[in-house]
Motif scaffolding. Structure first.
Motif, PDB file in Angstrom:
ATOM      1  N   ASP A  94       0.849  -1.185   0.000  1.00  0.00           N
ATOM      2  CA  ASP A  94       0.000   0.000   0.000  1.00  0.00           C
ATOM      3  C   ASP A  94       0.887   1.238   0.000  1.00  0.00           C
ATOM      4  O   ASP A  94       1.589   1.519   0.975  1.00  0.00           O
ATOM      5  CB  ASP A  94      -0.913  -0.001   1.235  1.00  0.00           C
ATOM      6  N   PHE A  95       0.868   2.000  -1.099  1.00  0.00           N
ATOM      7  CA  PHE A  95       1.685   3.199  -1.213  1.00  0.00           C
ATOM      8  C   PHE A  95       0.913   4.460  -0.855  1.00  0.00           C
ATOM      9  O   PHE A  95       1.365   5.567  -1.135  1.00  0.00           O
ATOM     10  CB  PHE A  95       2.246   3.327  -2.631  1.00  0.00           C
ATOM     11  N   GLY A  96      -0.228   4.300  -0.247  1.00  0.00           N
ATOM     12  CA  GLY A  96      -0.993   5.448   0.203  1.00  0.00           C
ATOM     13  C   GLY A  96      -2.005   5.913  -0.827  1.00  0.00           C
ATOM     14  O   GLY A  96      -2.199   5.313  -1.887  1.00  0.00           O
ATOM     15  N   THR A  97      -2.660   7.022  -0.483  1.00  0.00           N
ATOM     16  CA  THR A  97      -3.706   7.595  -1.315  1.00  0.00           C
ATOM     17  C   THR A  97      -3.349   9.029  -1.657  1.00  0.00           C
ATOM     18  O   THR A  97      -2.942   9.805  -0.785  1.00  0.00           O
ATOM     19  CB  THR A  97      -5.064   7.574  -0.585  1.00  0.00           C
ATOM     20  N   ALA A  98      -3.473   9.371  -2.912  1.00  0.00           N
ATOM     21  CA  ALA A  98      -3.215  10.749  -3.333  1.00  0.00           C
ATOM     22  C   ALA A  98      -4.296  11.663  -2.778  1.00  0.00           C
ATOM     23  O   ALA A  98      -5.369  11.220  -2.353  1.00  0.00           O
ATOM     24  CB  ALA A  98      -3.172  10.835  -4.855  1.00  0.00           C
ATOM     25  N   PHE A  99      -4.029  12.957  -2.780  1.00  0.00           N
ATOM     26  CA  PHE A  99      -4.966  13.913  -2.199  1.00  0.00           C
ATOM     27  C   PHE A  99      -6.269  14.013  -2.997  1.00  0.00           C
ATOM     28  O   PHE A  99      -7.246  14.556  -2.503  1.00  0.00           O
ATOM     29  CB  PHE A  99      -4.317  15.291  -2.096  1.00  0.00           C
ATOM     30  N   ASN A 100      -6.267  13.507  -4.228  1.00  0.00           N
ATOM     31  CA  ASN A 100      -7.504  13.498  -4.998  1.00  0.00           C
ATOM     32  C   ASN A 100      -8.335  12.240  -4.744  1.00  0.00           C
ATOM     33  O   ASN A 100      -9.362  12.025  -5.391  1.00  0.00           O
ATOM     34  CB  ASN A 100      -7.210  13.631  -6.492  1.00  0.00           C
ATOM     35  N   GLY A 101      -7.875  11.397  -3.812  1.00  0.00           N
ATOM     36  CA  GLY A 101      -8.616  10.199  -3.449  1.00  0.00           C
ATOM     37  C   GLY A 101      -8.223   8.966  -4.230  1.00  0.00           C
ATOM     38  O   GLY A 101      -8.707   7.865  -3.932  1.00  0.00           O
ATOM     39  N   GLN A 102      -7.346   9.090  -5.221  1.00  0.00           N
ATOM     40  CA  GLN A 102      -6.937   7.953  -6.041  1.00  0.00           C
ATOM     41  C   GLN A 102      -5.756   7.238  -5.394  1.00  0.00           C
ATOM     42  O   GLN A 102      -4.849   7.865  -4.859  1.00  0.00           O
ATOM     43  CB  GLN A 102      -6.558   8.420  -7.444  1.00  0.00           C
ATOM     44  N   LYS A 103      -5.772   5.916  -5.433  1.00  0.00           N
ATOM     45  CA  LYS A 103      -4.682   5.126  -4.874  1.00  0.00           C
ATOM     46  C   LYS A 103      -3.399   5.368  -5.669  1.00  0.00           C
ATOM     47  O   LYS A 103      -3.417   5.392  -6.899  1.00  0.00           O
ATOM     48  CB  LYS A 103      -5.030   3.640  -4.902  1.00  0.00           C
ATOM     49  N   VAL A 104      -2.288   5.536  -4.944  1.00  0.00           N
ATOM     50  CA  VAL A 104      -1.001   5.754  -5.612  1.00  0.00           C
ATOM     51  C   VAL A 104      -0.616   4.529  -6.420  1.00  0.00           C
ATOM     52  O   VAL A 104      -0.024   4.642  -7.501  1.00  0.00           O
ATOM     53  CB  VAL A 104       0.090   6.094  -4.577  1.00  0.00           C
ATOM     54  N   ILE A 105      -0.958   3.340  -5.935  1.00  0.00           N
ATOM     55  CA  ILE A 105      -0.635   2.113  -6.668  1.00  0.00           C
ATOM     56  C   ILE A 105      -1.352   2.090  -8.018  1.00  0.00           C
ATOM     57  O   ILE A 105      -0.822   1.552  -9.001  1.00  0.00           O
ATOM     58  CB  ILE A 105      -1.005   0.869  -5.819  1.00  0.00           C
ATOM     59  N   ASP A 106      -2.553   2.702  -8.088  1.00  0.00           N
ATOM     60  CA  ASP A 106      -3.268   2.785  -9.373  1.00  0.00           C
ATOM     61  C   ASP A 106      -2.572   3.760 -10.318  1.00  0.00           C
ATOM     62  O   ASP A 106      -2.506   3.522 -11.539  1.00  0.00           O
ATOM     63  CB  ASP A 106      -4.718   3.208  -9.135  1.00  0.00           C
ATOM     64  N   LEU A 107      -2.068   4.868  -9.761  1.00  0.00           N
ATOM     65  CA  LEU A 107      -1.307   5.808 -10.592  1.00  0.00           C
ATOM     66  C   LEU A 107      -0.049   5.139 -11.139  1.00  0.00           C
ATOM     67  O   LEU A 107       0.317   5.353 -12.296  1.00  0.00           O
ATOM     68  CB  LEU A 107      -0.930   7.042  -9.767  1.00  0.00           C
ATOM     69  N   MET A 108       0.598   4.314 -10.303  1.00  0.00           N
ATOM     70  CA  MET A 108       1.792   3.591 -10.752  1.00  0.00           C
ATOM     71  C   MET A 108       1.451   2.600 -11.860  1.00  0.00           C
ATOM     72  O   MET A 108       2.204   2.449 -12.823  1.00  0.00           O
ATOM     73  CB  MET A 108       2.422   2.843  -9.577  1.00  0.00           C
ATOM     74  N   ALA A 109       0.316   1.929 -11.723  1.00  0.00           N
ATOM     75  CA  ALA A 109      -0.084   0.944 -12.728  1.00  0.00           C
ATOM     76  C   ALA A 109      -0.302   1.594 -14.088  1.00  0.00           C
ATOM     77  O   ALA A 109      -0.097   0.952 -15.132  1.00  0.00           O
ATOM     78  CB  ALA A 109      -1.353   0.225 -12.275  1.00  0.00           C
ATOM     79  N   ASP A 110      -0.711   2.850 -14.097  1.00  0.00           N
ATOM     80  CA  ASP A 110      -0.908   3.566 -15.356  1.00  0.00           C
ATOM     81  C   ASP A 110       0.384   4.182 -15.878  1.00  0.00           C
ATOM     82  O   ASP A 110       0.614   4.223 -17.093  1.00  0.00           O
ATOM     83  CB  ASP A 110      -1.957   4.677 -15.174  1.00  0.00           C
TER      84      ASP A 110
END
Length: 307
Positions: free
Chosen positions: A76-92
């Motif tokens: 779990d790399f945390g949650t961005a301030f916009n509510g999106q998971k950082v791991i999801d940002l990494m996956a993209d």
């Protein structure tokens, strides 16, 4: 070899902890994330207190770091301030940047090593002087200038590529951005290869191979090139992480939504979770790349053995 790999992996642990701690402290000390959330206006005290509790910013920095690392080891790399998971940002973002980095490294290896071998074997001749001057120009010109010129010439004037890369970021779209990203490193690879080839071409083992009557191509590829590539492999191995993390300018110019783009957005919005999360993965990339470089040494030079 196995014991050496285990020892290196154990050595990576304190390096990883130290690097991530340094980044975590720098990101948290250099700015106030809550101020970035509220934009130009100052948050009211109640909203600010709620945001600090929600993101754990009301705790001491050392406790925030321990909490963060505990979450990292669980994926779990945390949650961005916009509510999106950082791991999801990494996956993209990471698949796009990995493709861009592969294209850049291929240019470095194919063009850089080839030019280095040609100039190293013809040291002092016109082709050597011309390539040295060309690489010096490439090193001197900033990446954003090279990127904007490539975008203007290939994308606007000649219309060979789109001015910006699509969301799919296919390999054919990343050829020109990859060349721009690799331009400075390619020049260094060319110079490193040239210097190493020019030094080793006069070595005793090369003279012996020639005296045995071995074909020139075999002397170059099997003897001269393998020993000359050790400093080049070192540079390329450490450059992989630098290309992935340092692609901010290239990705901004060609509108590539990769790691550099996410890091830029995270820094701009003071989004500590995004910045620390992406940098943590880049630290792992650096460490693994350095380990692979050490292992490749033994493949290139049979004299190198790891106990």
């Amino acid at each position: 070899m196995g014991r050496y790999v285990i020892r290196r992996l154990l050595q990576m642990v304190p390096v990883f902890i130290g690097a991530t701690l340094l980044i975590f402290l720098m990101v948290n000390v250099m700015g106030d994330p809550v101020a970035g959330l509220c934009g130009d206006k100052q948050c009211d005290p109640a909203t600010e207190a709620q945001l600090r509790r929600e993101f754990g910013l009301d705790e001491p920095v050392w406790r925030q770091y321990l909490t963060y690392m505990g979450h990292v080891f669980s994926g779990d790399f945390g949650t961005a301030f916009n509510g999106q998971k950082v791991i999801d940002l990494m996956a993209d973002a990471f698949p796009v940047t990995i493709r861009l980095t592969i294209v850049a490294v291929v240019f470095e290896i194919v063009i850089g090593v080839s030019l280095g071998v040609i100039t190293g074997l013809r040291r002092g001749r016109p082709v050597d002087t011309s390539v040295l001057l060309l690489t010096l120009v490439v090193i001197a010109v900033p990446t954003f200038v090279t990127g904007l010129l490539a975008q203007l010439v290939f994308g606007v004037e000649w219309r060979l590529i789109g001015p910006s890369v699509s969301a799919a970021a296919t390999v054919d779209e990343l050829i020109v951005p990859g060349l721009v990203l690799a331009s400075v490193s390619l020049a260094y690879v060319t110079r490193l290869t040239r210097t190493s080839i020019a030094e080793n071409v006069r070595a005793d083992y090369v003279r012996t191979a020639i005296a045995k009557g071995l074909p020139r191509r075999r002397v170059i590829t099997r003897h001269l090139l393998r020993n000359s590539l050790i400093p080049v492999v070192t540079f390329i191995g450490t450059d992989i992480g630098a290309l992935m993390g340092g692609a901010i300018v290239t990705e901004r110019i060609f509108n590539i939504h990769g790691v550099g783009f996410q890091l830029y957005q995270g820094i701009l919005r003071q989004n500590t979770q995004t910045v620390v999360g992406f940098v943590t993965v880049l630290v792992i990339v650096f460490l693994v790349a350095n380990l692979l470089v050490d292992l490749v040494y033994a493949v290139l030079d049979p004299r190198i053995r790891y106990a």
